[in-house]
Structures are given as structure tokens and as C-alpha cells.
Design a protein around this motif. Structure first.
Motif, PDB file in Angstrom:
ATOM      1  N   SER A 133      -3.185   0.525  -3.618  1.00 36.18           N
ATOM      2  CA  SER A 133      -2.723  -0.768  -3.126  1.00 36.18           C
ATOM      3  C   SER A 133      -2.631  -1.770  -4.264  1.00 36.18           C
ATOM      4  O   SER A 133      -3.317  -1.645  -5.284  1.00 36.18           O
ATOM      5  CB  SER A 133      -3.628  -1.293  -2.011  1.00 36.18           C
TER       6      SER A 133
ATOM      7  N   GLU B  11       0.826  -1.207   0.000  1.00 32.81           N
ATOM      8  CA  GLU B  11       0.000   0.000   0.000  1.00 32.81           C
ATOM      9  C   GLU B  11       0.858   1.253   0.000  1.00 32.81           C
ATOM     10  O   GLU B  11       2.006   1.245   0.455  1.00 32.81           O
ATOM     11  CB  GLU B  11      -0.904   0.033   1.239  1.00 32.81           C
ATOM     12  N   HIS B  12       0.244   2.324  -0.482  1.00 31.84           N
ATOM     13  CA  HIS B  12       0.865   3.645  -0.463  1.00 31.84           C
ATOM     14  C   HIS B  12      -0.239   4.670  -0.261  1.00 31.84           C
ATOM     15  O   HIS B  12      -1.323   4.537  -0.837  1.00 31.84           O
ATOM     16  CB  HIS B  12       1.584   3.917  -1.793  1.00 31.84           C
ATOM     17  N   GLU B  13       0.012   5.684   0.554  1.00 33.83           N
ATOM     18  CA  GLU B  13      -0.948   6.770   0.758  1.00 33.83           C
ATOM     19  C   GLU B  13      -0.251   8.103   0.567  1.00 33.83           C
ATOM     20  O   GLU B  13       0.918   8.260   0.925  1.00 33.83           O
ATOM     21  CB  GLU B  13      -1.556   6.723   2.162  1.00 33.83           C
TER      22      GLU B  13
ATOM     23  N   LYS C  93      -5.214   6.518  -1.686  1.00 35.71           N
ATOM     24  CA  LYS C  93      -4.672   5.270  -1.161  1.00 35.71           C
ATOM     25  C   LYS C  93      -4.577   4.298  -2.325  1.00 35.71           C
ATOM     26  O   LYS C  93      -5.576   3.961  -2.946  1.00 35.71           O
ATOM     27  CB  LYS C  93      -5.584   4.720  -0.061  1.00 35.71           C
TER      28      LYS C  93
END
Length: 161
Positions: free
Chosen positions: A119, A6-8, A117
Motif C-alpha cells: 500500500s 493498495e495492491h494484493e 499486501k
């Protein structure tokens, strides 16, 4: 073997403005224009941006791995601002993956702020488990950062409204 990354990133625009980019076909056009070092082409094969839409992504020459892949939109929820795509041909499927899903979610944080977000969910056959090391959210992080800069530059001024 299952995995998820994941990355936000916080965006300084309302969630509705971010979704106008991330939730539509504009994202493919944006990626092709802003990342020519990664993608030669993002082509609409079928659909209108809703569930069932198929895009063909062709990597730039010199990019390691497969030359490209086709992805299908499997979920587009405009109320919850969630879009999911799955690779249906080429790409990671050629490397022993049985599932490669990208999920983009725009989360409302405040009136003038939102979070993108990103993912990746994947499943890879045990005999190809070492190929899981190829999975990275770096390209999604780069797209999110470029989109943040683009949205901030193209934000309508409050005086104009």
C-alpha cells in the motif's frame, strides 16, 4: 489532501519465505537487478535493514519525474511481517507531497501460501493536489509479480528437506 492505494497478490510460498525477501535488504538488491528499466541503482546509505535504515533509489534515465529519492525504514515488525518506508528526500517530496509511505505486509494464508499486501499512503499540499495523479501502485504490483516468480523458481523442493 490524503490518499491511499493498495495492491494484493497471492504467493505460493510460506509467509516466512516471502518475508525473507520483502522484510530484508534483499528486496532492494532484487529490485535493482530485476527492474533495470526502472532503477539504475538501489544503494544502502545507512543501517542494517532495521528501523532507521536509509536507501537511495536512483531511477533509470528516461524515467519521467525526479531522478530518485531516499527512503527510510520507519517500521520493521518481523512478528507481524510488516515493513514501512517513507520518502525522506527527493522524489515525491519535490512534487509537493508532505508524506509518501510504502507499507509491505506478508499475510500467512496457509502452510504453503501467503499474500503480499502493498500500500501507498500519501499526503500532498492542496496547491499541488493535481500531482496526486502521479501516485500509482503499478511499480509495487510489478515488484510483487516478479518476486512471486522468483520465489516460486527458488522454492526448496520437498524432497530436499
Amino acid at each position: 489532501m490524503l490518499g491511499q492505494l493498495e495492491h494484493e497478490l497471492e504467493l505460493h510460498v510460506p509467509a516466512s519465505e516471502a518475508w525473507d525477501l520483502f522484510g530484508t535488504l534483499r528486496l532492494g538488491q532484487f529490485v535493482a537487478k530485476e527492474l533495470p528499466q526502472l532503477f539504475d541503482n538501489v544503494e544502502l546509505i545507512e543501517g542494517d535493514g532495521g528501523v532507521g535504515t536509509v536507501l537511495k533509489l536512483t531511477f533509470a534515465s528516461g524515467v519521467a519525474g525526479p531522478s530518485g529519492y531516499k527512503e527510510k525504514f520507519t517500521k520493521v515488525d518481523n512478528e507481524k511481517r510488516i515493513k514501512e518506508t517513507e520518502v525522506v528526500e527527493g522524489g515525491y517530496l519535490e512534487l509537493g507531497f508532505t508524506l509518501f509511505r510504502v507499507r509491505l505486509e506478508v499475510i500467512e494464508k496457509g502452510e504453503e501460501s501467503s499474500i503480499i499486501k502493498s500500500s501507498i499512503e500519501y499526503e500532498v499540499k492542496e496547491e499541488h493536489a493535481s500531482n496526486a495523479s502521479f501516485v500509482s501502485v503499478q511499480s509495487l504490483a510489478t515488484i510483487a509479480e516478479l518476486a512471486k516468480n522468483f520465489l516460486n523458481k527458488n522454492k526448496p523442493s520437498k524432497e530436499a528437506t
